[in-house]
Design an enzyme around this catalytic site. Structure first.
Site, short mmCIF file in Angstrom:
data_model
loop_
_atom_site.label_atom_id
_atom_site.label_comp_id
_atom_site.label_asym_id
_atom_site.label_seq_id
_atom_site.Cartn_x
_atom_site.Cartn_y
_atom_site.Cartn_z
N GLY A 24 0.78 -1.23 0.00
CA GLY A 24 0.00 0.00 0.00
C GLY A 24 0.81 1.28 0.00
O GLY A 24 0.39 2.28 -0.57
N ASP A 36 0.49 3.40 4.17
CA ASP A 36 -0.47 4.21 3.43
C ASP A 36 -1.51 4.84 4.35
O ASP A 36 -1.73 6.05 4.33
CB ASP A 36 -1.14 3.38 2.32
CG ASP A 36 -1.71 2.05 2.81
OD1 ASP A 36 -1.65 1.76 4.03
OD2 ASP A 36 -2.22 1.29 1.97
N ASP A 68 -6.03 2.83 9.93
CA ASP A 68 -7.49 2.71 10.05
C ASP A 68 -7.78 2.37 11.52
O ASP A 68 -7.81 3.27 12.37
CB ASP A 68 -7.93 1.63 9.05
CG ASP A 68 -9.42 1.42 8.98
OD1 ASP A 68 -10.17 2.20 9.56
OD2 ASP A 68 -9.85 0.45 8.32
N LYS A 76 -7.78 7.49 9.76
CA LYS A 76 -9.23 7.55 9.97
C LYS A 76 -9.46 7.64 11.48
O LYS A 76 -9.57 6.61 12.15
CB LYS A 76 -9.90 6.28 9.43
CG LYS A 76 -9.90 6.15 7.92
CD LYS A 76 -10.65 4.88 7.53
CE LYS A 76 -10.55 4.61 6.05
NZ LYS A 76 -11.05 3.26 5.69
N PHE A 99 -14.18 3.97 2.61
CA PHE A 99 -13.16 3.17 1.93
C PHE A 99 -12.60 3.96 0.75
O PHE A 99 -13.35 4.46 -0.08
CB PHE A 99 -13.76 1.84 1.46
CG PHE A 99 -12.75 0.89 0.92
CD1 PHE A 99 -11.92 0.19 1.78
CD2 PHE A 99 -12.60 0.70 -0.45
CE1 PHE A 99 -10.96 -0.68 1.28
CE2 PHE A 99 -11.65 -0.17 -0.96
CZ PHE A 99 -10.82 -0.86 -0.08
N ASP A 136 -5.61 -0.26 -2.66
CA ASP A 136 -6.31 -1.11 -3.61
C ASP A 136 -7.72 -1.49 -3.17
O ASP A 136 -8.07 -1.42 -1.99
CB ASP A 136 -5.53 -2.42 -3.79
CG ASP A 136 -5.67 -3.33 -2.56
OD1 ASP A 136 -5.31 -2.88 -1.45
OD2 ASP A 136 -6.14 -4.47 -2.71
N ARG A 142 -4.33 0.45 -7.41
CA ARG A 142 -3.09 0.95 -6.79
C ARG A 142 -2.36 1.94 -7.69
O ARG A 142 -1.65 2.82 -7.21
CB ARG A 142 -2.12 -0.21 -6.50
CG ARG A 142 -2.59 -1.17 -5.42
CD ARG A 142 -1.40 -2.03 -4.98
NE ARG A 142 -1.80 -3.23 -4.27
CZ ARG A 142 -2.06 -3.31 -2.97
NH1 ARG A 142 -2.02 -2.21 -2.23
NH2 ARG A 142 -2.39 -4.44 -2.40
P1 5GP Z 1 -5.58 -1.04 10.17
O1 5GP Z 1 -4.75 -2.22 10.55
O2 5GP Z 1 -5.07 0.28 10.68
O3 5GP Z 1 -7.03 -1.24 10.49
O4 5GP Z 1 -5.56 -0.97 8.61
C1 5GP Z 1 -4.41 -0.70 7.99
C2 5GP Z 1 -4.33 -1.28 6.60
O5 5GP Z 1 -5.62 -1.61 6.04
C3 5GP Z 1 -3.77 -0.22 5.72
O6 5GP Z 1 -2.36 -0.30 5.67
C4 5GP Z 1 -4.40 -0.52 4.40
O7 5GP Z 1 -3.61 -1.45 3.69
C5 5GP Z 1 -5.74 -1.14 4.73
N1 5GP Z 1 -6.82 -0.13 4.68
C6 5GP Z 1 -7.39 0.53 5.72
N2 5GP Z 1 -8.33 1.40 5.30
C7 5GP Z 1 -8.35 1.29 3.96
C8 5GP Z 1 -9.10 1.95 2.92
O8 5GP Z 1 -9.96 2.83 3.14
N3 5GP Z 1 -8.82 1.57 1.65
C9 5GP Z 1 -7.89 0.61 1.33
N4 5GP Z 1 -7.73 0.33 0.05
N5 5GP Z 1 -7.17 -0.02 2.27
C10 5GP Z 1 -7.40 0.32 3.57
MG MG Z 2 -1.39 -1.38 4.21
#
Ligand code: 5GP
Ligand code: MG
Length: 182
Positions: free
Chosen positions: A53, A107, A110, A138, A159, A166, A172
């Site tokens: 990402g 990237d 979340d 977020k 999202f 992606d 991407r």
């Molecule tokens: P977390 O572990 O913080 O919940 O999520 C992190 C990973 O989930 C990010 O590095 C990313 O790869 C993916 N991710 C989280 N939110 C999004 C989103 O809105 N779109 C996409 N494409 N990937 C996301």
């Molecule tokens: Mg990621």
């Protein structure tokens, strides 16, 4: 690729959220901040990009830095479709980070699970310091306690795709950020 306002990836439609120009100017600011913070470091920091990402963000960010850095990548995966899942580590770091300053570049943060996992995982190898950098966060989804030291955009719980991010591996290569039309 042509700059258009609406795109379709598989079964989903997306609309433009953040332009290439906005991304570029925020990354310029981030690179300036990081360069300033590490300018007096005795050793170059090691930038660890979280694949896949962060690939586009990472390559634009490091080219704007005015300090020496070392570069490494790590592959983890946490998402299936548009839903967060269990973190899997898909590749090894391959370098010794003991005693070094680390900047983890992802990237998007979340829930924070992936970054939290990486902080714990890399801490066990005794680096001198760890800072975190994410192009997007977020805030409404964030459940962890760590500090995000460098970030560019706070976004709503939507999202997004493009610029490295992606939807089922597609999107991407888009140079702008698009958001899902529900
Ligand atoms: P977390 O572990 O913080 O919940 O999520 C992190 C990973 O989930 C990010 O590095 C990313 O790869 C993916 N991710 C989280 N939110 C999004 C989103 O809105 N779109 C996409 N494409 N990937 C996301
Ligand atoms: Mg990621």
């Amino acid at each position: 690729m042509e700059k258009i306002n609406n795109i379709t990836l598989l079964d989903k439609n997306f609309e433009l959220l953040i332009s290439e120009e906005e991304i570029n100017s925020k990354i310029t600011e981030l690179a300036r901040d990081i360069s300033k913070d590490y300018t007096n470091s005795s050793n170059p920091p090691i930038i660890i990009g979280v694949m896949n990402g962060s690939l586009l963000f990472l390559s634009d960010l490091i080219r704007k830095l005015t300090i020496n850095v070392e570069l490494a990548t790590i592959r983890i995966s946490s998402y299936v479709g548009t839903t967060a899942g269990v973190i899997r580590e898909l590749s090894d770091l391959g370098i010794n980070i003991s005693g070094r300053d680390i900047i983890i570049v992802d990237d998007i943060v979340d829930t924070g699970n992936s970054m939290d996992y990486l902080i714990n995982r890399l801490s066990s190898e005794s680096p001198a310091s760890i800072r975190t950098c994410a192009l997007f966060i977020k805030p409404s989804k964030f459940t962890k306690k760590f500090t995000i030291d460098y970030t560019a955009f706070q976004i709503d719980d939507k999202f997004i795709v493009g610029y490295g991010l992606d939807y089922n591996q597609l999107g991407r290569n888009l140079s702008q950020i698009y958001t899902l039309i529900e």
